[in-house]
Design a protein around this motif. Structure first.
Motif, PDB file in Angstrom:
ATOM      1  N   PRO A   1       0.831  -1.214   0.000  1.00  0.00           N
ATOM      2  CA  PRO A   1       0.000   0.000   0.000  1.00  0.00           C
ATOM      3  C   PRO A   1       0.862   1.259   0.000  1.00  0.00           C
ATOM      4  O   PRO A   1       1.800   1.375   0.786  1.00  0.00           O
ATOM      5  CB  PRO A   1      -0.800  -0.125   1.298  1.00  0.00           C
ATOM      6  N   ALA A   2       0.542   2.175  -0.848  1.00  0.00           N
ATOM      7  CA  ALA A   2       1.374   3.370  -1.013  1.00  0.00           C
ATOM      8  C   ALA A   2       1.332   4.275   0.207  1.00  0.00           C
ATOM      9  O   ALA A   2       2.284   4.998   0.495  1.00  0.00           O
ATOM     10  CB  ALA A   2       0.927   4.136  -2.253  1.00  0.00           C
ATOM     11  N   GLU A   3       0.213   4.243   0.945  1.00  0.00           N
ATOM     12  CA  GLU A   3       0.039   5.216   2.030  1.00  0.00           C
ATOM     13  C   GLU A   3       0.613   4.765   3.372  1.00  0.00           C
ATOM     14  O   GLU A   3       0.579   5.520   4.342  1.00  0.00           O
ATOM     15  CB  GLU A   3      -1.459   5.524   2.211  1.00  0.00           C
ATOM     16  N   VAL A   4       1.154   3.570   3.475  1.00  0.00           N
ATOM     17  CA  VAL A   4       1.640   3.037   4.756  1.00  0.00           C
ATOM     18  C   VAL A   4       3.167   3.030   4.792  1.00  0.00           C
ATOM     19  O   VAL A   4       3.806   2.477   3.900  1.00  0.00           O
ATOM     20  CB  VAL A   4       1.101   1.611   5.009  1.00  0.00           C
ATOM     21  N   GLN A   5       3.714   3.656   5.831  1.00  0.00           N
ATOM     22  CA  GLN A   5       5.150   3.575   6.082  1.00  0.00           C
ATOM     23  C   GLN A   5       5.421   2.270   6.834  1.00  0.00           C
ATOM     24  O   GLN A   5       4.868   2.060   7.915  1.00  0.00           O
ATOM     25  CB  GLN A   5       5.625   4.748   6.923  1.00  0.00           C
ATOM     26  N   PRO A   6       6.246   1.388   6.311  1.00  0.00           N
ATOM     27  CA  PRO A   6       6.406   0.081   6.947  1.00  0.00           C
ATOM     28  C   PRO A   6       7.264   0.121   8.200  1.00  0.00           C
ATOM     29  O   PRO A   6       8.109   1.003   8.373  1.00  0.00           O
ATOM     30  CB  PRO A   6       7.100  -0.745   5.861  1.00  0.00           C
TER      31      PRO A   6
END
Length: 471
Positions: free
Chosen positions: A138-143
């Motif tokens: 997902p582009a919006e989540v910082q892992p």
């Protein structure tokens, strides 16, 4: 033989707690017993709560207790590049992985597990496995970065305090080792530090038992040696509850301020969870010689203020009087600074006052309190004097005051005058001593009167007796 390397790793989110001081003491003693190295590490990654003032307080407390480190102090915030380097290598080796599960997904996952009566843990959605297809990133989540914990088997160690301890790996989580902003987490930093610093033995509180299998598994993944672990039970309050600052002083430097000697606090802390036969009092050298992790107790210890006072009184009385006086002087000066009219410290022999009161005192503050009264402006305790002054003892006190003016000013002569006054007026010691103390000190109990009178001085004693007899 491997060189013993122990460590003490406080977090500067507060002052050094007496429980932490005991951990430091045991770690220090283990290193010293084997001629090893004691490492000091400041775990300051909690940026919001860690302060330079707390660091200074911790270092000051360690210095006061003479728990001198041989290596360090190291600061975790200065080692961030090293942590990131190790994390990058673990990602490359496949022992760690990026996890894109959002906070909302994680919360929903835990709620579902809770509803099913299962243990709440990460479900491994982003854990890479052979043949497994991972979700789209997902582009919006910082892992975050998670450690790839073993899914089977057990992680066990022989704890030097508690004996064998074992955990099922399937109960352990794939713990987060780096947050979304890249900062490493506690359990990961500890592992890298212990590895890099060559720590062979970890002595710490038993609140860390659950962290140990996680740390062991990370060490194994890194191919690093596993230290020997020893987890000591906490110190309980006198009532058996958790020791807290609401009930007892818990900061090491609070005990310095209350007038405890560092050697007494070290001695007392050593006996909370360790012992050498029935020995209660021992030198620092004996403690190092006798120390053994096999003699650390697996049961909780209780804080006993009366026992600490007894130990402190012992060390006060063993201390050279000149050194003891040098410790008392600033405490008395601080007290006298609160008053407008006081006699200078040079007007009374402070060393003689210290010598007189040390056997009766549990702390340095007790001695300072007693000494303070010798320098304050005299104010007769009218109520106490009237309570103890009567027709039977008034003539004797007046006679005593008159004869004091002519005797040699030494304790032996003063003592002889006290005895002759008792004989001349057919009085018991209490009949003269109690009103005499009430007039001179505003108290009914004190050390020997001849010494008290000698310290106060001839002119002042006569003036006080004259004033007291006129109330």
């Amino acid at each position: 033989m491997t060189t013993i390397r122990t460590r003490f790793a406080p977090s500067p989110t507060g002052a050094l707690h007496i429980g932490g001081a005991r951990t430091a003491l045991f770690s220090w003693a283990l290193a010293k017993h084997f001629g090893g190295t004691f490492v000091l590490r400041i775990e300051d990654t909690d940026v919001e709560r860690s302060t330079p003032e707390n660091v200074a307080e911790i270092l000051n407390a360690m210095q006061w207790l003479s728990l001198t480190h041989d290596d360090g102090p190291y600061y975790q915030m200065q080692r961030m590049d090293r942590y990131r380097e190790v994390i990058a290598q673990m990602l490359e080796d496949g022992t760690a992985y990026y996890c894109y599960t959002s906070k909302e997904e994680l919360e929903a996952m835990r709620e579902a597990q809770k509803a099913r009566g299962e243990r709440e843990k990460y479900d491994g959605t982003w854990r890479p496995e052979a043949g497994k297809t991972l979700p789209a990133i997902p582009a919006e989540v910082q892992p975050v970065v998670r450690f790839k914990n073993p899914l089977t088997g057990r992680t066990s160690w022989v704890d030097v305090v508690k004996g064998e301890i074992s955990f099922n790996n399937e109960e352990l989580d794939d713990l987060i080792i780096a947050r979304p902003d890249g900062t490493p987490t506690y359990n990961f930093c500890v592992v890298v530090d212990d590895w890099d610093m060559g720590i062979t033995h970890v002595i710490r509180g038993d609140d860390h038992v659950n962290n140990t299998p996680k740390q062991i598994n990370i060490l194994k993944a890194l191919g690093a040696p596993i230290p020997a672990y020893g987890h000591i039970p906490m110190i309980l309050a006198p009532d058996g509850t958790k020791l807290s600052k609401r009930k007892n002083a818990t900061a090491v430097m609070d005990y310095e301020r209350m007038g405890y000697l560092p050697e007494a606090l070290n001695n007392y802390l050593a006996r909370l969870g360790w012992g050498h036969g029935d020995d209660e009092i021992f030198t620092r050298e004996q403690f190092v010689e006798w120390f053994s992790v096999e003699h650390l107790s697996s049961s909780s210890s209780q804080w006993d203020p009366k026992k600490l006072n007894w130990v402190n009184n012992h060390y006060i009385n063993q201390k050279d009087n000149a050194e003891l006086t040098s410790l008392i002087e600033p405490r008395v000066s601080k007290r006298l600074a609160a008053y407008e009219h006081v006699a200078p410290l040079t007007s009374r022999p402070l060393a003689a006052i210290v010598e007189l009161y040390k056997s009766r005192s549990d702390t340095l503050e007790d001695i300072a309190t007693a000494a303070e009264g010798f320098y304050l402006k005299y104010e007769p305790n009218v109520e106490l004097i009237r309570e103890h002054l009567n027709d039977a003892n008034r003539p004797a006190l007046a006679d005593f005051a008159t004869k004091l003016k002519d005797i040699a000013w030494e304790k032996e002569s003063i003592n002889a005058l006290i005895k002759s006054t008792l004989a001349d007026h057919t009085l018991k010691m209490s009949a003269l001593g109690v009103p005499l103390r009430a007039i001179l000190l505003g108290l009914t109990q004190s050390p020997s009167l001849d010494a008290i009178i000698h310290i106060i001085g001839r002119d002042e004693v006569v003036q006080r007796l004259t004033a007291g007899l006129s109330v």
